[in-house]
Design an enzyme around this catalytic site. Structure first.
Site, short mmCIF file in Angstrom:
data_model
loop_
_atom_site.label_atom_id
_atom_site.label_comp_id
_atom_site.label_asym_id
_atom_site.label_seq_id
_atom_site.Cartn_x
_atom_site.Cartn_y
_atom_site.Cartn_z
N ASN A 85 0.86 -1.20 0.00
CA ASN A 85 0.00 0.00 0.00
C ASN A 85 0.88 1.23 0.00
O ASN A 85 2.11 1.14 0.01
CB ASN A 85 -0.96 -0.03 1.19
N ASP A 137 -4.20 -6.08 4.98
CA ASP A 137 -5.23 -6.91 5.61
C ASP A 137 -5.15 -8.37 5.16
O ASP A 137 -5.51 -9.27 5.90
CB ASP A 137 -6.63 -6.36 5.28
N LYS A 169 -13.91 1.68 16.33
CA LYS A 169 -12.70 0.86 16.15
C LYS A 169 -11.94 0.72 17.46
O LYS A 169 -11.39 -0.34 17.77
CB LYS A 169 -11.81 1.49 15.08
N LYS A 183 -11.15 -3.01 18.73
CA LYS A 183 -9.76 -3.50 18.80
C LYS A 183 -9.30 -3.66 20.25
O LYS A 183 -8.30 -4.32 20.51
CB LYS A 183 -8.83 -2.51 18.10
O1 C5P Z 1 -8.42 -2.59 11.10
P1 C5P Z 1 -7.78 -1.37 10.58
O2 C5P Z 1 -6.72 -1.64 9.55
O3 C5P Z 1 -8.69 -0.28 10.15
O4 C5P Z 1 -7.04 -0.76 11.89
C1 C5P Z 1 -5.99 0.15 11.83
C2 C5P Z 1 -5.15 -0.01 13.03
O5 C5P Z 1 -4.86 -1.38 13.28
C3 C5P Z 1 -3.77 0.63 12.87
O6 C5P Z 1 -3.32 1.03 14.14
C4 C5P Z 1 -2.93 -0.51 12.32
O7 C5P Z 1 -1.55 -0.31 12.60
C5 C5P Z 1 -3.50 -1.68 13.07
N1 C5P Z 1 -3.45 -2.96 12.33
C6 C5P Z 1 -2.60 -3.95 12.75
N2 C5P Z 1 -2.59 -5.16 12.11
C7 C5P Z 1 -3.41 -5.38 11.08
C8 C5P Z 1 -4.29 -4.38 10.63
C9 C5P Z 1 -4.29 -3.18 11.28
O8 C5P Z 1 -1.84 -3.74 13.71
N3 C5P Z 1 -3.38 -6.55 10.47
#
Ligand code: C5P
Length: 412
Positions: A216, A284, A346, A350
């Protein structure tokens, strides 16, 4: 950004001006913002464009430029800094400083400065030893000007002796000691001394085959700035970063990784830590079965498909680490709509303490925001949301580091 983190660098006319790019880089890596004044003599050794590119700010040269005076008078230039650093400081500029002469922008700013002044002398050994210079140095020291260097060595003119400008790392160290270390009356204590911190930054690369990957546009600028700022506050800091073009920040242990799986393993090896900031843009998904050989076209105009599996959630894993959970876990959320609402959801989903929501709608598309030097963020905590104005990513890092320090201090 506080004045404590701003350095007004005056570059006067000596060959050592060619060390200023390195000096600016080192100061920035320590989390300082640098604004430059270039004297007419200095401009013969280094271009304003070089200084502007490295400092990321306009370079001020002319005392009587009307726009400079209306936008940023010489008084305001010094009021907005925590320190004025003269490097290189020639015999000439020190003579003018010692005698209160204000005949250009640099010396006018120096005379108007109420903040500490540091000078890194650079001149030929005979000039350094001349009684006039000795007297001027004594006068400046008596008035509280701090000197860093000079050192002994070979001069640009081929002579040997005292008068070489101190090396940029030593000057950067002296600046930091004065502004952030204990001691001087302008100094603030480093607020995260004795803490351990973990920061993730950059994208991850997920192999499809030996030559292709999923990635990305994350530049790593924000994550690296946060690591630099946290380390600048004295924390023992590890940065786990995917591939970026950012230089490794000073005094930070950097673990370079490629994939999300590697990033998770590297983070887990760092536990226990007090603070974790997950700023990485972790992919992801990854290819379910990366091919050992380069995938060939079939030759037919068929469509191809790629099976993906979900990557581990590093932030989620750190939050769920039980006894090893960091005391303060901060996540990031890039949102384009309902920024605060989505980020608050979120935070709960999380299980992290804070979310820094960056508003990626406030720029020229996602790629523009991801590579930009500024960021517009909201800090979401259990107390609600706090919106910060648009600032540089360095400033966001510093503000966040100070907020983290306050939160941990309050807790203990
Ligand atoms: O789930 P999402 O990508 O929107 O969440 C963003 C947050 O989660 C950021 O802090 C990112 O560094 C963390 N993240 C992570 N591992 C992943 C996906 C996101 O630590 N696989």
């Amino acid at each position: 950004m506080t004045e404590q983190n701003r350095v007004l660098l005056i570059v006067s006319g000596g060959i050592a001006a060619c060390k200023c790019p390195e000096l600016i880089r080192l100061l920035k890596r320590r989390g300082f913002e640098v604004r430059c004044i270039l004297t007419r003599g200095g401009a013969r050794f280094i271009t304003p464009m070089t200084l502007a590119a490295l400092s990321g700010d306009k370079v001020y040269e002319d005392l009587f430029s009307l726009t400079d005076e209306s936008e940023m008078g010489h008084i305001r230039l010094t009021r907005q800094a925590g320190l004025v650093l003269v490097a290189p400081a020639t015999a000439n500029i020190m003579a003018r400083m010692a005698n209160g002469i204000a005949d250009d922008l640099a010396t006018t700013a120096l005379l108007a400065a109420k903040v500490p002044i540091m000078a890194a002398p650079a001149m030929n050994v005979a000039m350094w030893e001349h009684p006039a210079t000795r007297d001027n140095i004594e006068t400046l020291k008596r008035r509280g000007v701090r000197l860093v260097g000079p050192t002994e060595g070979e001069m640009a003119c081929g002579e040997w002796g005292m008068g070489r400008m101190a090396e940029p790392p030593d000057i950067a160290e002296a600046v930091e000691d004065l502004l952030l270390g204990g001691g001087g009356k302008m100094s603030a204590m480093k607020k995260l001394k004795g803490r351990r911190a973990l920061v993730t930054s950059g994208p991850t690369l997920e192999a499809i085959d030996p030559v292709r990957y999923i990635a990305n546009r994350s530049s790593g600028k924000q994550g690296h700035a946060i690591a630099a700022a946290i380390a600048g506050q004295g924390a023992d800091t590890t940065l786990v970063s995917g591939p970026t073009r950012q230089p490794d920040p000073e005094r930070v242990k950097v673990v370079h990784v490629e994939t999300a799986v590697e990033m998770l393993a590297a983070c887990e090896r760092e536990l226990p830590v007090d603070i974790a900031v997950c700023a990485a843009a972790v992919s992801d998904w990854r290819a379910a079965k990366p091919s050992a050989q380069k995938i060939k076209k079939t030759g037919k105009k068929s469509t191809a498909s790629l099976a993906l599996i979900e990557n581990p959630d590093i932030l989620g894993s750190l939050c769920a680490a039980g006894e090893r959970r960091p005391r303060l876990v901060v996540g990031f959320a890039a949102e384009t709509e309902k920024v605060i609402e989505n980020a608050a959801a979120k935070r709960k989903a999380k299980g992290c303490d804070w979310i820094v929501a960056n508003d990626v709608s406030k720029g020229s598309g996602v790629s523009g925001v991801m590579g930009a030097d500024t960021n517009t963020v909201h800090l979401i905590t259990s107390d609600g949301a706090e919106s910060w104005p648009e600032m540089t990513k360095t400033e966001v890092g510093l503000k966040l580091a100070l907020r983290i320090a306050d939160a941990l201090e309050f807790e203990t």
